[in-house]
Scaffold this motif. Structure first.
Motif, PDB file in Angstrom:
ATOM      1  N   LEU A  99      -8.966  -1.720   0.367  1.00 60.43           N
ATOM      2  CA  LEU A  99     -10.139  -1.660   1.242  1.00 60.43           C
ATOM      3  C   LEU A  99      -9.746  -1.243   2.650  1.00 60.43           C
ATOM      4  N   LEU A 214     -18.286  -0.059   9.417  1.00 65.95           N
ATOM      5  CA  LEU A 214     -18.029  -0.860   8.222  1.00 65.95           C
ATOM      6  C   LEU A 214     -19.306  -1.433   7.596  1.00 65.95           C
ATOM      7  N   PRO A 215     -20.233  -2.019   8.360  1.00 71.02           N
ATOM      8  CA  PRO A 215     -21.467  -2.533   7.724  1.00 71.02           C
ATOM      9  C   PRO A 215     -22.252  -1.462   6.976  1.00 71.02           C
ATOM     10  N   GLN A 217     -20.840   0.866   5.271  1.00 68.68           N
ATOM     11  CA  GLN A 217     -20.031   1.281   4.129  1.00 68.68           C
ATOM     12  C   GLN A 217     -19.928   0.210   3.048  1.00 68.68           C
ATOM     13  N   LEU A 218     -20.719  -0.842   3.141  1.00 67.26           N
ATOM     14  CA  LEU A 218     -20.557  -1.962   2.216  1.00 67.26           C
ATOM     15  C   LEU A 218     -20.690  -1.558   0.742  1.00 67.26           C
ATOM     16  N   MET A 221     -17.413   0.106  -0.074  1.00 73.39           N
ATOM     17  CA  MET A 221     -16.315  -0.849  -0.094  1.00 73.39           C
ATOM     18  C   MET A 221     -16.389  -1.736  -1.346  1.00 73.39           C
ATOM     19  N   ALA A 222     -17.604  -2.085  -1.757  1.00 76.59           N
ATOM     20  CA  ALA A 222     -17.756  -2.877  -2.979  1.00 76.59           C
ATOM     21  C   ALA A 222     -17.275  -2.083  -4.194  1.00 76.59           C
ATOM     22  N   TYR A 295     -23.307  -1.980  -7.555  1.00 72.24           N
ATOM     23  CA  TYR A 295     -22.579  -1.493  -6.392  1.00 72.24           C
ATOM     24  C   TYR A 295     -21.812  -0.215  -6.713  1.00 72.24           C
TER      25      TYR A 295
END
Length: 307
Positions: A99, A214-215, A217-218, A221-222, A295
């Protein structure tokens, strides 16, 4: 409401829809069959399993929970719990680094400007076309000679970090190229003005990455976390080729060790236990995929990749 329900029911019962549902149900049952077989085989003793004619649905005449107790409590093999723990630690550790490297590398290739950026990124993507088995011997030699021709015996090469925890600590984390590609594709869709506005407010590079980008890209990222966790959990090559101590083995190694009894003359492998251990490896992976499959779809959708 009754009318609406009747319309939905009539729509579902149309010949075309009924046949489609029947086909999907049949395919689902076929895909679930190996899991059902593994569960049923786990109730056998070794003697009954080897002396019975196993059909499509093996039913034990004298069912036992011994294999499942071994799986959860390690009653017959104290190492099994240790293998579970090692597999869990490796999965968490590698997922964290995947990550982190994906986010940072994706930001670098999406936002920074430097000479040769596109060419470097194409080279990194090109490495994905190289089969992992080709790297086994070079990686083994690299670990055996790390650092300075082995360190522990510089004149003959030594064993380096082979059969140590450093194999997992150093060899595990690496740049997740596919993850970096997905993050890059996603960040490029975000207007650069958002970064500039954050810089005007006094935000530095890392604050922009971790608090602003980052928020967004959740889902990506998941997706990276799920795929990395599944790959690490099922990884057999790393502990098999680069370690030999029992304390360093993972769950796939436990199955290999029990299966190796098949190569011993006159030895009867404990197939029910081996199958049950395989079930222990399979179920966590299935649960991860089942609960987080949305996701995966969202992550790929956010990058604009269509499958």
């Amino acid at each position: 409401m009754k009318e609406s329900f009747a319309k939905k029911l009539a729509f579902q019962l149309k010949p075309g829809n009924f046949i489609a549902h029947l086909i999907l149900l049949s395919v689902g049952l076929v895909l679930l069959y190996p899991l059902v077989f593994m569960v049923l085989a786990g109730f056998f003793t070794r003697d009954e399993f080897t002396s019975s004619i196993i059909g499509l649905l093996p039913i034990a005449k004298a069912p036992t929970l011994h294999n499942f107790f071994v799986l959860f409590y390690g009653s017959a093999d104290a190492g099994i719990q240790k293998y579970f723990i090692n597999s869990g630690y490796r999965t968490i550790y590698n997922t964290f680094w995947a990550l982190l490297t994906s986010l940072l590398a994706g930001y670098v290739f999406a936002r920074l400007r430097f000479k040769g950026k596109d060419q470097l990124f194409l080279i990194l993507l090109g490495t994905q076309m190289i089969p992992g088995t080709i790297a086994l011997i070079p990686t083994y030699l690299e670990f055996a000679r790390f650092p300075f021709a082995g360190g522990n015996n510089i004149f003959t090469g030594g064993s380096g970090i082979l059969d140590t925890w450093w194999v997992y600590f150093i060899g595990g984390p690496s740049l997740n190229i596919m993850g970096a590609f997905l993050v890059k594709q996603s960040i490029e869709k975000i207007p650069y003005e958002l970064d500039e506005a954050a810089k005007v407010d006094g935000a530095g590079t890392f604050r922009i990455i971790f608090q602003i980008l980052l928020p967004l890209q959740l889902p990506i990222m998941a997706f990276i976390a799920i795929t990395t966790a599944l790959a690490t959990w099922n990884d057999f090559a790393t502990p098999f080729f680069y370690t030999s101590s029992d304390k360093l083995q993972t769950l796939p190694a436990a199955i290999t060790r029990l299966s190796s009894a098949a190569a011993s003359p006159g030895a009867i492998p404990n197939w029910p236990l081996i199958i049950t251990l395989g079930l222990g490896m399979t179920v966590p992976a299935l649960l991860i995929f089942f609960f987080f499959q949305k996701y995966i779809v969202q992550g790929l959708a956010n990058t604009g990749i269509k499958g």
